[in-house]
Structure formats: structure tokens, C-alpha cells
Enzyme design. Structure first.
Site, PDB file in Angstrom:
ATOM      1  N   LYS A 537      35.792  37.426  49.159  1.00  0.00           N
ATOM      2  CA  LYS A 537      35.710  38.862  49.397  1.00  0.00           C
ATOM      3  C   LYS A 537      34.621  39.101  50.447  1.00  0.00           C
ATOM      4  O   LYS A 537      33.582  38.456  50.435  1.00  0.00           O
ATOM      5  CB  LYS A 537      35.388  39.602  48.110  1.00  0.00           C
ATOM      6  CG  LYS A 537      36.525  39.575  47.089  1.00  0.00           C
ATOM      7  CD  LYS A 537      36.139  40.328  45.841  1.00  0.00           C
ATOM      8  CE  LYS A 537      37.344  40.491  44.916  1.00  0.00           C
ATOM      9  NZ  LYS A 537      37.860  39.191  44.435  1.00  0.00           N
ATOM     10  N   HIS A 569      33.524  42.891  45.392  1.00  0.00           N
ATOM     11  CA  HIS A 569      32.943  43.275  46.677  1.00  0.00           C
ATOM     12  C   HIS A 569      31.527  43.810  46.503  1.00  0.00           C
ATOM     13  O   HIS A 569      30.659  43.605  47.360  1.00  0.00           O
ATOM     14  CB  HIS A 569      33.818  44.331  47.370  1.00  0.00           C
ATOM     15  CG  HIS A 569      35.093  43.780  47.926  1.00  0.00           C
ATOM     16  ND1 HIS A 569      36.252  43.731  47.206  1.00  0.00           N
ATOM     17  CD2 HIS A 569      35.378  43.251  49.145  1.00  0.00           C
ATOM     18  CE1 HIS A 569      37.210  43.203  47.943  1.00  0.00           C
ATOM     19  NE2 HIS A 569      36.713  42.896  49.118  1.00  0.00           N
TER      20      HIS A 569
END
Length: 644
Positions: A537, A569
Site C-alpha cells: 500500500k 494505508h
């Protein structure tokens, strides 16, 4: 006459020259060179053979030689640094390129006076530089390294008195008068009679002495010593291949000083030929064009260079060579002189320039697709435009959000990216001509961003400690390429300001440098958390300084951070915030997505979106990744808004 010549000597202090710690270095001097016998091997000039050492054509048992060496006065020991005491006028050359720092007073007006030169050669302090074809005799130098300087690894072997070696150089094609050193001692160069004589002389010079090509030995010598040997070698090579007149075919004879030859049949004089070559740092909005030859190590890149053609101006040669080797056109008006230096190849003159790449021609209409303009399909329906590569921002001059395709534009507006930030990342690509290497000249040629070069040069561990760098390096301080690259980048390896050099011209220069900022210590692109091929991510974020005044106030830069270990994230974002917080800096997310990184294939895929922060404009992320992974081909960095 001798008293008058001695009065010409002017004392000078020659400071050791800075050498990079990252360069490939020869083994250090063996410990046996620190013994009293070895230290006493030099006479009044460091690097010179003592007067009672036999000539190159004689022999002596090793034990006898060692005894005689030990009998030399203690005050005559060799010292670190240059072997040749430089005249005071050479101080003015200290800021010139490496091979331009000639240490002697040339006394060119004496070269025609045979009687005077014979008297100089007969003096006890006359020094001879022996040569064998294009090679010079060198030996390990005393090693003294400080925190900021590194002593030369080699010193030339100098023969004194020169007249003791007359028999060894009797068949030399010339005896070249080179000039006077700081003590007023005259220097000459001549070729030895045979390889056997050369081997004897190397044996007499002690352990570690060897014959090397002047070009190969130069980087490990002090600049003045390297310059002197380059001149001596270049002249002797010229004499060796010009023994006959090109006009009449009759034998030619050297002039007394060795700087010309005259036909014995009245065919006139000939002079050493100089081979001029241009070497250039071509730039475009923060990018520098560097290439690599096939015979170089895979990690070596340098500026482009080439020889002049007959009747060709220097500026035109710069443009021609760059277009031939890299397929990049040069703005002829931007070509501006930077510096020059002799180059022992064997008698080349490297003439350095800064120049700016010319804008490439506009792409064909088909390349404009991706701006939202579709077309008619074969069945009469609508055909969506093909995707536009991220490195081709627009078909026409554009700025800000117009540099992005529709999907990237929507993402940039949704996450709050500034138009100026889009322009900083993608704007330089607008007029960038992508190079294509001429395989007969170069194995590779590509653009390198100034920020990345500065990071490589500043890193204590060199390129190996910078992501995307691998084992990248450039030629050392002995080269004009080093001077051009480091002066353009504004930094030298190991940190600190670049060596003194004329600044690039306004037409080819970078924008004015900004003051250092705490945020410079935070990597702009960071892809980590695993080895081999990883999927991670990633977050696009803005690092910014909230202060309204003081150093760094209002400064900002974009970050592209990914971590294969981060489950969310937000974990990536918090990692960036944790690094910025002690510096008083803040981090704002600007969307995210996924990155698949394959270091072995040098490939990166940027795709998907972040459920927490929305989709980032992946074209901006791709441009920054390419900036910090310049050894990855742009085609190997791909962008897609599909997937998660």
C-alpha cells in the site's frame, strides 16, 4: 648562470588535494615503505632516486643497494604529497581541473638554446623523468590521510642527477626540457633504450615500482605530478611516431627543447598535434543527461563527449555529438564554455561545456489521445482514446492540472493536490526529449534528476545507501566530467559544497538553489518492507512546514511512501508523520493506492486506490518514482486506476 637560475626558484606551499572516499582505490602502501631504508630512498626532491643509485643499464646486488640507500641523510626522506615542488605561479592553477595544474615554470624561451639546455642537464639537481613508450615509472607514495584529504597513492620515480643516466637514454627520440620547479631544479624527459633497461630501473626503484600508462597512473597521483607526467608522455609518444618527415620521408631531428622536429632534408618543421574533444553536461529543468560505454563497469555513468571534426566549431560539435550518441537535440544558443584540461590520450584537450536540451518536436495527433478526445470506431460507434503514458503529460504545452489525463485530474482535485505540485512533478517531462543510445557509441544513456544526484553524493555510504541507486558512480576528480556534474548538481561526494568551478550559464543553469531545509532529510520516495518482488500500500502525501517565518517557513514537498508490512494505508501515513514530527513538520495525505515493485526486473506498477484517502493521481507518483529510480526505464513504470 647556475646562480641566476637558482634565484628563479620561488617557494610555495602545495596543499593536499581532496580525494573522494567512494572512489575505487588501489591497495594502500605496504608497511615496508615505512622503514628507514625505504624512506631514505628519495633525495632532495621527494620521489627522486639518490645520486649514487646506478643507471638503468648497470646492475648492483640488492644488499649493496640497501646499504647505500640507508646512508642517505635523514633530512632527505620522502614526504606525502606531490613529488614535484610546484612553483608559486602554480597556486593560481589550483582551482583548475586536475590535469591543468602543471607544476613547473615552463621557460619556453630557453627551448631553442642547446648550450643552455646542456648546461642545465649537467647540473647536480637536474631531474629526469624516464619513459618507456607511453608508460611512466611510478611507485607507492607515503600514505597520510586526514578527515578531509587523502594523500596520493602514487609518486613518479624521478632520476637525479639526470646526467648519470645519459647512457640509458642515448637512443631516445628526443630529450624534452619541461621547465623549473620551485627550487629552480630543471626537469627533462626522455625514453629509455629498451624494456630491459626499464626493468632494471624499476627494480632499482624498490618494491612496488612499476611502469604504467600515464592515463592509468594519473588518478592516483597528485594533480601536479599527473599533469607533468601527462605532458612528458604525450610529447615522447609524438616523437616516437614522427621520426620521419611527412613531407619528404627523410629522417627528422628533434629541436633542442623537444617541442618540435625538423626535417633533415629541408622539409620544414613539425609540431606536436593536439586532439581537441568536447565534453558536455546537457540538462533540462533539473535533469542531467549521462551515458555509459559498453566497456565501462555497469555502474559507471558520465557526461557525453567526442572529438571535433575538421572545420567544425566547438558549439556545433557539442550539438552533433549529443544528437548522434543520444538522439537528443541541443539548443545551440545555450552551449557555454565551462572549463578545459589536457587529457593523456595521449595528447587530447578536453573542452567542457554546459548546454540545454532543445524541446522535442510536438507529438503526432495520435499521441494526443488520452485528453478525452475519442474517435469513430469501425462500426460507426464511439472509440475511447488509448491511454496516454504518464511520461507524456500533454500533446500541447500545458501546466498544472492540464498535465494530467482525465482520471488523474479527477483524483488530484478530489484529494486536494495543488496545481503547482502537479507542475513540479510532471512539468519537467513536458519538453523532455527521451534519449536513445547509439549502440556503437553507448550502452545506455538516460536522464538523472539533480535531487537524486545530490542524495547520492551526500550519502556517507555512497550510491549503495540510496534507494534506486545500485552501485552508481561517476568518474573521479581527475576528470572534467566530475567537475561538470558536481558543479551542476551543486554538491560533491561526501557532502559539502561543490569544488570551485565557473557556474553554468543562465541558459543551461538550474534555478537558484534554495536554503537547506529539515524536510530534505526525509526521503521523497520510500518503497520498503520486503525483499524481492513486493506488493504494498502506498500513500501520496504533502510534507510541509507550518511555520510562518524563519528557515523553512512555507516549504513543502510531495512524498510517495509505500510499505509492504503495513496492513492499512493509514499505517504508512503514520510512519511518515512519526519521522516528520520531531522536525516540527506536518504530513497531509493526498490519496493512495498500491505499488508492485520488482527490483530484479526494475519494474514498478502503480494502481488502485485507498479506501481511507481516495485514489491518488498515480501519474504524479510515477513521475516521482522515476525521478528517484533513474536506472529504471520509464516504460517499466506503469499506471492504472483499476484494482484495489
Amino acid at each position: 648562470m647556475h646562480q641566476t637560475l637558482r634565484q628563479l626558484a620561488r617557494p610555495s606551499a602545495t596543499a593536499p588535494r581532496w580525494r573522494p572516499t567512494w572512489a575505487q582505490r588501489a591497495p594502500h602502501v605496504p608497511s615496508r615503505w615505512s622503514t628507514p631504508a625505504a624512506r631514505a630512498f628519495s633525495t632532495s626532491a621527494p620521489g627522486a632516486l639518490p645520486s649514487d643509485i646506478p643507471s638503468a643499464t648497470s646492475s648492483m646486488p640488492t644488499t649493496t643497494m640497501a646499504t647505500q640507500v640507508q646512508q642517505q641523510p635523514a633530512e632527505e626522506v620522502s614526504v606525502p604529497g606531490p613529488a614535484v615542488p610546484a612553483v608559486a605561479a602554480a597556486d593560481e592553477l589550483a582551482d583548475l581541473p586536475f590535469y591543468s595544474q602543471f607544476p613547473l615554470d615552463r621557460r619556453a624561451e630557453w627551448r631553442r638554446d642547446r648550450k643552455l639546455l646542456d648546461e642545465l642537464f649537467a647540473r647536480e639537481d637536474a631531474t629526469l623523468i624516464p619513459l618507456l613508450r607511453d608508460t611512466v615509472l611510478v611507485r607507492p607514495a607515503p600514505s597520510t590521510t586526514t578527515a578531509t584529504t587523502t594523500a596520493p597513492l602514487l609518486q613518479p620515480v624521478l632520476l637525479r642527477p639526470a646526467s648519470h643516466h645519459t647512457a640509458a637514454i642515448a637512443s631516445s627520440p628526443a630529450r624534452v626540457f619541461l621547465g623549473l620547479d620551485a627550487r629552480g631544479a630543471p626537469y627533462f624527459a626522455a625514453a629509455l633504450a629498451s624494456p630491459d633497461a626499464a626493468r632494471s630501473l624499476a627494480a632499482a626503484a624498490g618494491a612496488g615500482a612499476e611502469w604504467r600508462a600515464a592515463r592509468a597512473a594519473g588518478p592516483d597521483l597528485a594533480p601536479g605530478d599527473a599533469s607533468l607526467l601527462a605532458v612528458a608522455s604525450g610529447l615522447m609518444v609524438w616523437h616516437g611516431v614522427n621520426g620521419f618527415s611527412a613531407t619528404s620521408g627523410a629522417p627528422s631531428a628533434p629541436s633542442p627543447g623537444g617541442y618540435s622536429r625538423r626535417c633533415t632534408a629541408g622539409g620544414g618543421s613539425a609540431y606536436p598535434r593536439i586532439d581537441p574533444a568536447v565534453i558536455m553536461l546537457v540538462s533540462h529543468r533539473g535533469f542531467a543527461l549521462l551515458g555509459r560505454k559498453a566497456e565501462w563497469p555497469a555502474d559507471r555513468y558520465s557526461t557525453l563527449a567526442g572529438f571535433l571534426e575538421v572545420g567544425e566549431p566547438l558549439e556545433v560539435a557539442v550539438a552533433r555529438e549529443v544528437e548522434e550518441e543520444a538522439g537528443v537535440r541541443v539548443d545551440l544558443a545555450s552551449v557555454t564554455y565551462a572549463a578545459s584540461q589536457p587529457w593523456p590520450f595521449p595528447r587530447s584537450l578536453m573542452i567542457g561545456f554546459h548546454a540545454r536540451a532543445a524541446a522535442p518536436p510536438p507529438p503526432p495527433p495520435a499521441a494526443a489521445a488520452g485528453n478525452g478526445a475519442g474517435g469513430a470506431a469501425a462500426d460507426g460507434g464511439y472509440s475511447p482514446p488509448p491511454p496516454r503514458p504518464w511520461w507524456q503529460p500533454a500533446a500541447a504545452p500545458a501546466a498544472g492540472f492540464d498535465l494530467l489525463p482525465p482520471a488523474g485530474r479527477r483524483a488530484a482535485l478530489d484529494v486536494g493536490l495543488f496545481a503547482e505540485e502537479v507542475g513540479e512533478a510532471l512539468g519537467p517531462l513536458q519538453g523532455l526529449a527521451w534519449p536513445s543510445a547509439d549502440q556503437e557509441e553507448l550502452a545506455d544513456v538516460r536522464w538523472f534528476h539533480r535531487d537524486w544526484l545530490q542524495a547520492v553524493f551526500r550519502a556517507p555510504g555512497g550510491a549503495a545507501s540510496v534507494p534506486g541507486a545500485g552501485r552508481f558512480n561517476i568518474p573521479g576528480p581527475y576528470s572534467l566530467a566530475y567537475r561538470l556534474i558536481t558543479s551542476w548538481a551543486g554538491i560533491r561526494p561526501g557532502g559539502g559544497a561543490a569544488a570551485a568551478a565557473p557556474p553554468p550559464p543562465a541558459a543551461a543553469a538550474p534555478p537558484p538553489a534554495t536554503d537547506p531545509w529539515d524536510g530534505d532529510a526525509i526521503p521523497q520516495v520510500l518503497l520498503g518492507g520486503g525483499s524481492g518482488t513486493t506488493s504494498m500500500k502506498y500513500v501520496l502525501a504533502r510534507l510541509w512546514d507550518p511555520r510562518v517565518e524563519g528557515d523553512g517557513a512555507g516549504r513543502s514537498k510531495l512524498l510517495v511512501w509505500g510499505d509492504a508490512r503495513a496492513p492499512y494505508h493509514n499505517d504508512v501515513l503514520q510512519k511518515a508523520k512519526a519521522m516528520a514530527r520531531p522536525m516540527g513538520l506536518q504530513v497531509t495525505p493526498l490519496g493512495g493506492g498500491r505499488i508492485r515493485h520488482d527490483p530484479e526486473a526494475r519494474a514498478v506498477q502503480v494502481y488502485g486506490y485507498s479506501a481511507a484517502f481516495g485514489p491518488a493521481p498515480h501519474e504524479v507518483a510515477a513521475a516521482l518514482i522515476h525521478r528517484w529510480f533513474p536506472l529504471y526505464d520509464r516504460q517499466s513504470i506503469t499506471v492504472s486506476y483499476d484494482g484495489y
